[in-house]
Design a protein around this motif. Structure first.
Motif, short mmCIF file in Angstrom:
data_model
loop_
_atom_site.label_atom_id
_atom_site.label_comp_id
_atom_site.label_asym_id
_atom_site.label_seq_id
_atom_site.Cartn_x
_atom_site.Cartn_y
_atom_site.Cartn_z
N TYR A 85 -25.47 0.01 0.50
CA TYR A 85 -26.81 0.49 0.13
C TYR A 85 -27.03 0.34 -1.37
CZ TYR A 85 -30.89 3.61 0.05
OH TYR A 85 -32.14 4.15 -0.10
N TRP A 86 -25.97 0.50 -2.14
CA TRP A 86 -26.11 0.45 -3.59
C TRP A 86 -26.16 -0.98 -4.13
CZ3 TRP A 86 -28.16 4.75 -4.21
CH2 TRP A 86 -27.78 5.83 -3.42
N CYS A 87 -26.14 -1.95 -3.23
CA CYS A 87 -26.39 -3.35 -3.61
C CYS A 87 -27.89 -3.64 -3.65
CB CYS A 87 -25.72 -4.31 -2.65
SG CYS A 87 -23.92 -4.26 -2.69
N MET A 88 -28.71 -2.64 -3.31
CA MET A 88 -30.16 -2.83 -3.25
C MET A 88 -30.76 -3.46 -4.51
SD MET A 88 -33.16 0.01 -2.57
CE MET A 88 -32.38 0.71 -1.14
N PRO A 89 -30.39 -3.00 -5.73
CA PRO A 89 -30.98 -3.65 -6.91
C PRO A 89 -30.61 -5.13 -7.01
CG PRO A 89 -30.00 -1.54 -7.51
CD PRO A 89 -29.58 -1.82 -6.09
N VAL A 90 -29.46 -5.50 -6.48
CA VAL A 90 -29.04 -6.90 -6.58
C VAL A 90 -29.86 -7.76 -5.63
CG1 VAL A 90 -27.11 -8.50 -6.37
CG2 VAL A 90 -26.71 -6.16 -7.19
N TYR A 91 -29.97 -7.34 -4.36
CA TYR A 91 -30.71 -8.20 -3.43
C TYR A 91 -32.21 -8.15 -3.66
CZ TYR A 91 -30.70 -4.17 -0.05
OH TYR A 91 -30.83 -2.96 0.59
N PHE A 92 -32.76 -7.00 -4.05
CA PHE A 92 -34.18 -6.98 -4.40
C PHE A 92 -34.42 -7.73 -5.71
CE2 PHE A 92 -35.28 -2.94 -1.81
CZ PHE A 92 -35.62 -3.71 -0.72
N GLY A 93 -33.40 -7.73 -6.58
CA GLY A 93 -33.50 -8.50 -7.81
C GLY A 93 -33.64 -9.98 -7.56
N ALA A 94 -33.00 -10.48 -6.50
CA ALA A 94 -33.13 -11.91 -6.15
C ALA A 94 -34.58 -12.24 -5.80
CB ALA A 94 -32.21 -12.25 -4.98
N LEU A 95 -35.26 -11.34 -5.10
CA LEU A 95 -36.66 -11.56 -4.76
C LEU A 95 -37.54 -11.47 -6.00
CD1 LEU A 95 -36.71 -9.48 -1.48
CD2 LEU A 95 -37.11 -11.94 -1.65
N TRP A 96 -37.29 -10.47 -6.84
CA TRP A 96 -38.06 -10.32 -8.07
C TRP A 96 -37.92 -11.58 -8.93
CZ3 TRP A 96 -40.76 -5.95 -10.14
CH2 TRP A 96 -41.21 -6.13 -11.44
N LEU A 97 -36.68 -12.05 -9.11
CA LEU A 97 -36.46 -13.24 -9.94
C LEU A 97 -37.12 -14.47 -9.34
CD1 LEU A 97 -32.74 -12.70 -11.00
CD2 LEU A 97 -34.78 -12.49 -12.44
N GLY A 98 -37.15 -14.56 -8.00
CA GLY A 98 -37.84 -15.67 -7.36
C GLY A 98 -39.33 -15.66 -7.67
#
Length: 198
Positions: A85-98
């Protein structure tokens, strides 16, 4: 298109509202818009990541907390709240960066932008999905042992297309709104009325 701070705040509030409304009912008929929201936020709020990104992450966690505890369950014991669950900033970060990358490299309201947007969305969503699904599969106690790459690939295949379709739907709605707002701004500028700043 350059945006004033007021416009950025308005866009942020709209996206936050959409995410809250759909994430609250994560298991109902209306699918969760979170993935689309982070991609669109990266596109529309480029330059505002310092405040907008952490606020959207905090909102996602708070909504999850209220939904889980509202059902009478312990937040920390819920199967979704694993170390993954605490990987959320990483995977949502991939979308933001895209979305942010697309904003820098798009060609305006031209056909090449549509193709670039489709490829960018697919790449960033695939990275997001691999991190989200992979972290849950490999780190969560909810996944029974033994684990293997073969069973992970089966799990990846089960959920990839539904996540891709849902995110594409919300990003598509955002794209239509973007085109409409851009054309309206051009019309207002052409008529001498104040519109969105560029």
């Amino acid at each position: 298109m350059a945006k004033t701070q007021t416009q950025r705040l308005g866009i942020f509030l709209m996206l936050a509202l959409v995410m809250a409304a759909t994430r609250l009912h994560h298991f109902d008929a209306l699918p969760d818009a979170s993935w689309g929201v982070f991609f669109l936020a990266g596109f529309w709020l480029r330059g505002s990541a310092r405040w907008a990104f952490p606020l959207l992450i905090a909102e996602a966690v708070l909504v999850d907390f209220f939904v889980i505890t509202g059902q009478g369950m312990d937040f920390w014991a819920h199967y979704c709240v694993s170390p993954a669950y605490w990987c959320m900033p990483v995977y949502f970060g991939a979308l933001w960066l895209g979305g942010q990358w697309l904003a820098r490299h798009q060609f305006g309201l031209r056909l090449p932008t549509l193709g670039l947007a489709a490829v960018t969305l697919m790449v960033s969503e695939t990275v997001c999905y691999l991190i989200s699904n992979g972290s849950f599969y490999w780190l969560s106690d909810s996944v029974p042992l033994p684990r293997s790459f073969a069973s992970w690939f089966v799990n990846l295949g089960d959920w990839y297309l539904p996540f891709l379709a849902t995110t594409a739907l919300y990003v598509g709605i955002g794209a239509v709104l973007h085109v409409a707002a851009t054309l309206l701004a051009r019309t207002l500028r052409g008529s001498g009325q104040p519109g969105l700043s560029h």
